[in-house]
Motif scaffolding. Structure first.
Motif, PDB file in Angstrom:
ATOM      1  N   PHE A 128       4.721 -87.879  -8.963  1.00 43.08           N
ATOM      2  CA  PHE A 128       4.116 -87.974  -7.632  1.00 43.08           C
ATOM      3  C   PHE A 128       2.685 -88.492  -7.724  1.00 43.08           C
ATOM      4  O   PHE A 128       1.971 -88.190  -8.695  1.00 43.08           O
ATOM      5  N   PRO A 129       2.238 -89.207  -6.696  1.00 44.74           N
ATOM      6  CA  PRO A 129       0.792 -89.462  -6.562  1.00 44.74           C
ATOM      7  C   PRO A 129       0.110 -88.116  -6.312  1.00 44.74           C
ATOM      8  O   PRO A 129       0.623 -87.291  -5.551  1.00 44.74           O
ATOM      9  N   ILE A 130      -1.028 -87.895  -6.941  1.00 47.05           N
ATOM     10  CA  ILE A 130      -1.730 -86.611  -6.836  1.00 47.05           C
ATOM     11  C   ILE A 130      -3.109 -86.820  -6.231  1.00 47.05           C
ATOM     12  O   ILE A 130      -3.810 -87.783  -6.556  1.00 47.05           O
ATOM     13  N   THR A 131      -3.502 -85.918  -5.342  1.00 47.81           N
ATOM     14  CA  THR A 131      -4.859 -85.927  -4.802  1.00 47.81           C
ATOM     15  C   THR A 131      -5.487 -84.548  -4.991  1.00 47.81           C
ATOM     16  O   THR A 131      -4.800 -83.551  -5.177  1.00 47.81           O
ATOM     17  N   LYS A 132      -6.816 -84.529  -4.934  1.00 48.21           N
ATOM     18  CA  LYS A 132      -7.534 -83.267  -4.864  1.00 48.21           C
ATOM     19  C   LYS A 132      -7.508 -82.777  -3.417  1.00 48.21           C
ATOM     20  O   LYS A 132      -7.055 -83.494  -2.515  1.00 48.21           O
ATOM     21  N   LYS A 133      -8.023 -81.585  -3.187  1.00 53.67           N
ATOM     22  CA  LYS A 133      -8.064 -81.051  -1.823  1.00 53.67           C
ATOM     23  C   LYS A 133      -8.910 -81.921  -0.900  1.00 53.67           C
ATOM     24  O   LYS A 133      -8.638 -81.998   0.304  1.00 53.67           O
ATOM     25  N   ASN A 134      -9.927 -82.575  -1.461  1.00 54.05           N
ATOM     26  CA  ASN A 134     -10.794 -83.421  -0.637  1.00 54.05           C
ATOM     27  C   ASN A 134     -10.216 -84.813  -0.403  1.00 54.05           C
ATOM     28  O   ASN A 134     -10.865 -85.668   0.185  1.00 54.05           O
ATOM     29  N   GLY A 135      -9.000 -85.043  -0.886  1.00 52.56           N
ATOM     30  CA  GLY A 135      -8.341 -86.332  -0.667  1.00 52.56           C
ATOM     31  C   GLY A 135      -8.578 -87.354  -1.763  1.00 52.56           C
ATOM     32  O   GLY A 135      -7.961 -88.423  -1.754  1.00 52.56           O
ATOM     33  N   LYS A 136      -9.455 -87.052  -2.701  1.00 52.29           N
ATOM     34  CA  LYS A 136      -9.726 -87.990  -3.777  1.00 52.29           C
ATOM     35  C   LYS A 136      -8.509 -88.104  -4.688  1.00 52.29           C
ATOM     36  O   LYS A 136      -7.933 -87.107  -5.103  1.00 52.29           O
ATOM     37  N   GLU A 137      -8.137 -89.338  -5.014  1.00 49.51           N
ATOM     38  CA  GLU A 137      -6.939 -89.568  -5.813  1.00 49.51           C
ATOM     39  C   GLU A 137      -7.151 -89.212  -7.277  1.00 49.51           C
ATOM     40  O   GLU A 137      -8.213 -89.428  -7.843  1.00 49.51           O
ATOM     41  N   LYS A 138      -6.099 -88.626  -7.873  1.00 50.74           N
ATOM     42  CA  LYS A 138      -6.082 -88.337  -9.299  1.00 50.74           C
ATOM     43  C   LYS A 138      -4.960 -89.160  -9.934  1.00 50.74           C
ATOM     44  O   LYS A 138      -4.243 -89.881  -9.243  1.00 50.74           O
ATOM     45  N   THR A 139      -4.808 -89.043 -11.220  1.00 51.06           N
ATOM     46  CA  THR A 139      -3.737 -89.752 -11.922  1.00 51.06           C
ATOM     47  C   THR A 139      -2.382 -89.213 -11.481  1.00 51.06           C
ATOM     48  O   THR A 139      -2.189 -87.990 -11.428  1.00 51.06           O
ATOM     49  N   PRO A 140      -1.408 -90.076 -11.139  1.00 54.38           N
ATOM     50  CA  PRO A 140      -0.062 -89.590 -10.814  1.00 54.38           C
ATOM     51  C   PRO A 140       0.482 -88.726 -11.955  1.00 54.38           C
ATOM     52  O   PRO A 140       0.194 -88.970 -13.130  1.00 54.38           O
ATOM     53  N   SER A 141       1.262 -87.719 -11.619  1.00 53.68           N
ATOM     54  CA  SER A 141       1.723 -86.789 -12.646  1.00 53.68           C
ATOM     55  C   SER A 141       3.111 -86.253 -12.318  1.00 53.68           C
ATOM     56  O   SER A 141       3.515 -86.200 -11.149  1.00 53.68           O
ATOM     57  N   VAL A 142       3.827 -85.852 -13.356  1.00 54.37           N
ATOM     58  CA  VAL A 142       5.145 -85.239 -13.205  1.00 54.37           C
ATOM     59  C   VAL A 142       4.973 -83.757 -12.925  1.00 54.37           C
ATOM     60  O   VAL A 142       4.314 -83.038 -13.677  1.00 54.37           O
ATOM     61  N   ILE A 143       5.566 -83.274 -11.831  1.00 48.36           N
ATOM     62  CA  ILE A 143       5.468 -81.866 -11.445  1.00 48.36           C
ATOM     63  C   ILE A 143       6.855 -81.373 -11.040  1.00 48.36           C
ATOM     64  O   ILE A 143       7.720 -82.154 -10.649  1.00 48.36           O
ATOM     65  N   GLY A 144       7.055 -80.053 -11.158  1.00 41.44           N
ATOM     66  CA  GLY A 144       8.370 -79.472 -10.916  1.00 41.44           C
ATOM     67  C   GLY A 144       8.447 -78.702  -9.612  1.00 41.44           C
ATOM     68  O   GLY A 144       7.579 -77.879  -9.309  1.00 41.44           O
ATOM     69  N   LEU A 145       9.501 -78.946  -8.840  1.00 44.21           N
ATOM     70  CA  LEU A 145       9.684 -78.291  -7.544  1.00 44.21           C
ATOM     71  C   LEU A 145      10.103 -76.840  -7.737  1.00 44.21           C
ATOM     72  O   LEU A 145      11.081 -76.546  -8.424  1.00 44.21           O
ATOM     73  N   PHE A 146       9.348 -75.929  -7.104  1.00 53.09           N
ATOM     74  CA  PHE A 146       9.662 -74.507  -7.226  1.00 53.09           C
ATOM     75  C   PHE A 146      10.010 -73.853  -5.897  1.00 53.09           C
ATOM     76  O   PHE A 146      10.702 -72.852  -5.863  1.00 53.09           O
ATOM     77  N   GLU A 147       9.520 -74.381  -4.805  1.00 49.51           N
ATOM     78  CA  GLU A 147       9.849 -73.866  -3.472  1.00 49.51           C
ATOM     79  C   GLU A 147       9.810 -75.030  -2.502  1.00 49.51           C
ATOM     80  O   GLU A 147       8.870 -75.821  -2.501  1.00 49.51           O
ATOM     81  N   SER A 148      10.866 -75.163  -1.671  1.00 47.39           N
ATOM     82  CA  SER A 148      10.928 -76.291  -0.742  1.00 47.39           C
ATOM     83  C   SER A 148      11.029 -75.794   0.693  1.00 47.39           C
ATOM     84  O   SER A 148      11.500 -74.695   0.966  1.00 47.39           O
TER      85      SER A 148
END
Length: 221
Positions: A92-112
């Protein structure tokens, strides 16, 4: 000019930060288990996988085979079995809480639900969170010093928001995340007030999703 004491303190801080980064890097790459890879072209392969870095997985069809690296850019998702639970990992594309973009990263779904909760780090047990550090942090079941990072994403939004790790309390993790919870704007505050710090981040997101869905059913929206 820095005094000797300040120089020593600064050096110690650098050493501690370096050790923490090394530890985080190790724990971030530790997730592994029986795996099914789903490629974007529709192909699937079953075998054994081990997450590697921000966007790769080391994979082998049999335990005797050598691992080969596969970039998640070619994958729709990777399902990794942890104990008796399957967690789906995606890039996924990743952002900080302030909206600043971070490096995209692989993350695992735990609650949908209206809000999806994702994790990154070593998940040893699935199904429960236990509080550590005197109630100031959560991790997945049992006792472990592994760092687990949390991400939330509003349903159908492209980006996931990095909200922090299991070494932070819920009120800190969920600070400045109102946009993600905008479907039921007042609900999160009520849940946090009623939990009194005794619920895990997973339980809070789970309760939010269930209550938000119930509110929409009552109003017919």
């Amino acid at each position: 000019r820095l005094t000797q004491a300040k120089k020593k303190k600064k050096t110690m801080m650098r050493i501690l930060i370096f050790m923490l980064l090394c530890f985080v890097s190790k724990s971030m790459n530790a997730q592994q288990g029986e795996t099914v890879l789903y490629f974007k072209n529709g192909d699937t392969i079953s075998g054994y996988g081990k997450l590697k870095g921000a966007d790769e997985i080391k994979f082998r069809k049999d335990k005797e085979d050598k691992y080969s690296k596969i970039n998640f850019k070619t994958l729709e998702k990777a399902d990794i079995k942890i104990k008796d639970t399957i967690i789906s990992y995606k890039l996924f594309p990743i952002t900080k809480k302030n909206g600043k973009e971070k490096t995209p990263s692989v993350i695992g779904l735990f609650e949908s639900g209206s809000v999806n909760l994702y994790v990154k780090g070593e998940v040893k047990k699935v199904g429960y969170f236990t509080q550590q550090l005197g109630g100031t942090g959560m991790t997945f079941g049992g006792t472990t010093d592994a760092i687990v990072h949390y991400f939330i994403r509003k349903e159908n939004e492209p980006n996931a928001v990095h909200i922090g790790s299991n070494y932070y309390a819920d009120d800190h993790l969920l600070e400045d995340t109102e946009n993600v919870f905008s479907e039921c704007p007042d609900l999160l505050k009520k849940i946090l007030e009623s939990s009194n710090g005794y619920e895990s981040i997973y339980e809070i997101i789970e309760r939010y999703n269930a209550s938000c869905k119930q509110l929409h059913n009552q109003t017919g929206k």
